[in-house]
Design an enzyme around this catalytic site. Structure first.
Site, mmCIF file in Angstrom:
data_model
loop_
_atom_site.group_PDB
_atom_site.id
_atom_site.type_symbol
_atom_site.label_atom_id
_atom_site.label_comp_id
_atom_site.label_asym_id
_atom_site.label_seq_id
_atom_site.Cartn_x
_atom_site.Cartn_y
_atom_site.Cartn_z
ATOM 1 N N CYS A 2 19.504 55.757 41.198
ATOM 2 C CA CYS A 2 20.083 54.610 40.914
ATOM 3 C C CYS A 2 19.236 53.681 39.978
ATOM 4 C CB CYS A 2 20.289 53.704 42.458
ATOM 5 S SG CYS A 2 21.471 54.375 43.440
ATOM 6 N N ARG A 27 19.529 57.696 35.542
ATOM 7 C CA ARG A 27 19.043 57.526 37.298
ATOM 8 C C ARG A 27 20.165 57.845 38.102
ATOM 9 N NH1 ARG A 27 13.889 55.079 37.943
ATOM 10 N NH2 ARG A 27 14.649 54.621 39.888
ATOM 11 N N TRP A 81 23.686 56.485 42.223
ATOM 12 C CA TRP A 81 23.993 57.857 42.591
ATOM 13 C C TRP A 81 24.139 57.958 44.244
ATOM 14 C CZ3 TRP A 81 21.320 61.129 46.029
ATOM 15 C CH2 TRP A 81 21.559 62.500 45.658
ATOM 16 N N ASN A 105 18.436 49.981 45.419
ATOM 17 C CA ASN A 105 18.023 51.450 45.382
ATOM 18 C C ASN A 105 17.454 51.757 46.540
ATOM 19 O OD1 ASN A 105 18.814 51.375 42.800
ATOM 20 N ND2 ASN A 105 17.017 51.628 41.698
ATOM 21 N N GLY A 106 17.358 52.866 46.959
ATOM 22 C CA GLY A 106 16.846 53.363 48.371
ATOM 23 C C GLY A 106 17.705 53.648 49.358
ATOM 24 N N GLU A 481 12.007 78.775 36.482
ATOM 25 C CA GLU A 481 12.508 77.416 35.877
ATOM 26 C C GLU A 481 13.560 77.595 34.800
ATOM 27 O OE1 GLU A 481 11.915 74.722 36.226
ATOM 28 O OE2 GLU A 481 12.313 73.739 34.446
ATOM 29 N N LYS A 485 17.104 75.458 35.124
ATOM 30 C CA LYS A 485 17.757 74.752 34.003
ATOM 31 C C LYS A 485 18.876 75.183 33.596
ATOM 32 C CE LYS A 485 15.333 72.624 33.741
ATOM 33 N NZ LYS A 485 14.314 72.016 33.938
ATOM 34 N N GLU A 488 21.461 73.928 36.519
ATOM 35 C CA GLU A 488 21.582 72.500 36.700
ATOM 36 C C GLU A 488 22.568 71.893 35.457
ATOM 37 O OE1 GLU A 488 17.067 71.241 35.335
ATOM 38 O OE2 GLU A 488 18.429 69.835 36.520
ATOM 39 N N HIS A 504 15.861 96.029 45.695
ATOM 40 C CA HIS A 504 15.768 95.839 47.196
ATOM 41 C C HIS A 504 16.865 95.127 47.635
ATOM 42 C CE1 HIS A 504 11.827 97.978 47.246
ATOM 43 N NE2 HIS A 504 11.372 97.370 46.080
ATOM 44 N N LYS A 605 17.869 61.549 37.951
ATOM 45 C CA LYS A 605 16.579 61.373 37.488
ATOM 46 C C LYS A 605 15.805 60.805 38.605
ATOM 47 C CE LYS A 605 13.654 62.909 33.948
ATOM 48 N NZ LYS A 605 13.760 64.416 33.823
HETATM 49 C C1 F6R Z 1 15.014 69.665 36.798
HETATM 50 C C2 F6R Z 1 14.335 68.526 37.276
HETATM 51 C C3 F6R Z 1 14.172 68.253 38.703
HETATM 52 C C4 F6R Z 1 12.571 67.433 38.929
HETATM 53 C C5 F6R Z 1 12.332 67.096 40.312
HETATM 54 C C6 F6R Z 1 10.824 66.434 40.240
HETATM 55 O O1 F6R Z 1 15.154 69.707 35.602
HETATM 56 O O2 F6R Z 1 14.262 67.655 36.507
HETATM 57 O O3 F6R Z 1 13.857 69.453 39.414
HETATM 58 O O4 F6R Z 1 11.574 68.284 38.224
HETATM 59 O O5 F6R Z 1 13.382 66.507 40.726
HETATM 60 O O6 F6R Z 1 10.907 65.362 39.734
HETATM 61 P P1 F6R Z 1 9.511 64.592 39.496
HETATM 62 O O7 F6R Z 1 8.817 65.628 38.584
HETATM 63 O O8 F6R Z 1 9.687 63.199 38.870
HETATM 64 O O9 F6R Z 1 8.726 64.479 40.604
#
Ligand code: F6R
Length: 610
Positions: A2, A27, A81, A105-106, A481, A485, A488, A504, A605
């Protein structure tokens, strides 16, 4: 998670709110809204399920339908969000009562109890949100006290959970009130007025002076002043810090998406991060503290960076490293003392689970080290020791350059610890450090130069229901990783497996055409991995092999359908190039599938709720 923006000043507020909200959309982006004081119509609120541009259209419609121009100099805005209540017009912020409009937010954990109590006092509710409870509570205390600061503080005392609030009291239409607990909020001073924001990019265009509100502080903003009130009632004018990020850093600069721009920034981000970590006191820190164990807590991509640290540190320094998913840290009841180090890795420094893990580690007496990308973030402020990644603002929800910078820090940590522990010689440590500094950034550039062929490869993934990533050793960690990617941003199901583990169980999912991306960058493991690749190939898999340019001639080409060749690099540093290739593959697949690359569905984010 948010976004909040607020402005009170001497220029029109709507352009500032919309510009701020657009730069915060990463966000949260399922709904948006603004509340402002219009000099003709009084307090107004425009909000809608959808993107910021849709609220902008609402404002245009209002002006057209009423043949008027909105004339407002103070307002607050929010991009959401959803947590409590689905994305809808009603559940969008701001939430307004007779006397107040607020953005939040929160999460207000005791909202149900507060709502019952307030309903008993005759208050009504229209939304399903926890935030509306805060609006009503503040309204009630304002009614009782007539004092906005007292109302905010009394409400804060009753609220359990986390919050960053931006509030306008309708009878004080040029003032903004702000408060926070466990959710970030900054105050920024511009030449034409004052701002609140949940994150720096929202104000970058207008000012480079900011103050991070501390836990429990309340702030009062007028067009010409900012007063912060501490929990004990002391009032002060904040001393501002300087924002070092440039405006360009938060703009696309000609790239179609932030994600592509941020992948292109990886060589620079790694170079800057290395020079900052190498000039830090990390070696002295390890010399002064002899730790029995190292424990890493992080989420998502940051946790995957932690896995690289474990691999390298155990290999080079022979010190045991535990990697925890931060949200599980407390349930595993970690055994910690002052002889243990807990490392929190977090791009934002605000991820609720990572911050909670940091606090638990401190409670248990462990030493803490935060590896963060945001100066002054909660993790940076609360950890005993900090190492900064210098990735610059990462706007795309999918983390790319932050991961590259985080693993750069992880490599340096493992080398320095190994050196201090006497497990490697000075010469070997220096050769590793000069290799990573001199060769990694240009090798990543080498992958970026292959983006057209990676884009062509992406066409093969367009319609597949599922993709598997496999590898051994470090490749297995990069596979995790790469898989994250892909899923997502393309919404294609994918899984990462240790190459030797497929048979397995999971190999039963391989049928004609199932894509398998096999990473085989470690010379010592090449033949074994190729053996596993043959196992899936002979069951019909469509195999993309990611391997070193130097190894191509020795590989039986019938094991794979396509190859991504990585520029020459010391084998242990291949994660930098391999992940850049996988990020580009995910990016182009998402673009071809018409996905919203920078703002994938359901995500946001900076996940500031647990
Ligand atoms: C994936 C991604 C998330 C963040 C995770 C931690 O592309 O960005 O998996 O890595 O939410 O976020 P931070 O690094 O801000 O703690």
């Amino acid at each position: 998670m948010c976004g909040i923006i607020g402005y009170t000043g001497r220029t029109q507020v709507l352009p500032k709110l919309f510009c701020g909200l657009k730069s915060l959309e990463y966000r949260g982006y399922d709904s948006a809204g603004i509340a402002f004081y219009d000099r003709n119509a009084g307090m107004m609120c425009l909000k809608e399920k959808g993107r910021v541009s849709e609220v902008e259209a609402l404002a245009d419609d209002y002006e057209k339908n009423n043949n008027t121009k909105i004339d407002a100099f103070c307002g607050i805005g929010h991009t959401r969000w959803a947590t409590h209540g689905k994305p809808s017009d009603i559940n969008s912020h701001p939430h307004c009562t007779m006397r107040v409009s607020i953005v939040h937010n929160g999460i207000i954990e005791n909202y149900a109890e507060l709502k019952d109590e307030l309903t008993g006092h005759g208050y009504g509710f229209v939304s399903e949100t926890d935030t509306e409870t805060a609006a009503v509570l503040i309204d009630r205390f304002y009614c009782d006290t007539g004092d906005p600061v007292a109302a905010v503080r009394k409400a804060s005392e009753r609220i359990q959970g986390s919050y960053a609030f931006g509030i306008i009291f309708h009878d004080r239409p040029n003032e903004i009130y702000a408060a926070r607990k466990d959710s970030p909020l900054i105050i920024a001073e511009g030449s034409d007025g004052n701002y609140i924001a949940s994150d720096i990019p929202a104000v970058l265009r207008y000012t480079d002076k900011y103050y991070r509100l501390e836990e429990g502080e309340t702030a009062v903003l007028t067009p010409g002043s900012v007063t912060v009130i501490k929990e004990d009632g002391t009032r002060f004018t904040p001393e501002y810090c300087k924002i070092t990020w440039s405006v360009d850093a938060a703009e696309k600069e000609g790239f179609p998406h932030f994600m592509l721009k941020e992948i292109h920034e990886e060589p620079r981000a790694v170079r800057d991060t290395l020079s900052s970590v190498l000039s830090s006191d990390i070696e002295a820190f390890f010399r002064e503290n002899d730790f029995d164990s190292i424990n890493i807590a992080a989420c998502g991509t940051a946790m995957h960076a932690g896995l690289i640290c474990k691999y390298m540190t155990e290999k080079l320094a022979r010190v045991p490293v535990n990697v925890y998913i931060a949200s599980e840290f407390r349930y595993q009841d970690p055994i910690l003392s002052e002889r243990d180090l807990v490392i929190i890795i977090s791009q934002s420094g605000e991820t609720a689970d990572s911050v909670a893990a940091l606090r638990l580690a401190k409670e248990r007496g462990a030493r803490t080290l935060a590896v963060v990308n945001v100066v002054g973030s909660t993790a940076a402020r609360e950890a005993d020791h900090i190492l900064m990644t210098l990735a610059g603002p990462e706007i795309s929800v999918a983390s790319t350059k932050a991961y590259a910078s985080q693993i750069a820090v992880m490599y340096v940590l493992s080398v320095k610890l190994a050196l201090v522990k006497g497990k490697i010689s000075d010469e070997y440590a220096s050769s590793l450090i000069s290799d990573i500094s001199d060769n990694v950034p240009s090798a990543i550039d080498g992958i970026i130069a292959q983006k057209d062929s990676i884009k062509a490869l992406a066409r093969n993934f367009l319609d597949c229901p599922s993709v598997f990533f496999v590898g051994r050793g470090l490749d297995c960690l990069v596979a995790s990783e790469g898989s994250l990617k892909l899923k997502e941003i393309t919404y294609i199901h994918s899984e990462a497996y240790a190459a030797g583990e497929m048979k397995h169980g999971t190999i039963s999912l391989i049928s004609e055409g199932t894509p398998v991306i096999a990473l085989a960058t470690e010379k010592d493991l090449l033949l074994k991995t190729l053996g596993n690749v043959k196992e899936v190939k002979s069951r019909g898999a469509y195999v993309v092999l990611v391997c070193n340019e130097d190894d191509i001639d020795s590989i039986d080409r019938s094991v794979c359908d396509s190859i991504i060749a990585l520029p020459p690099l010391r084998s242990c540093f291949a994660p930098f190039t391999a992940i850049a290739a996988l990020q580009l593959l995910s990016y182009y697949t998402a673009v071809l599938r018409g996905c919203d690359v920078d703002r994938p569905r359901n995500l946001a984010k900076s996940v500031t709720v647990e």
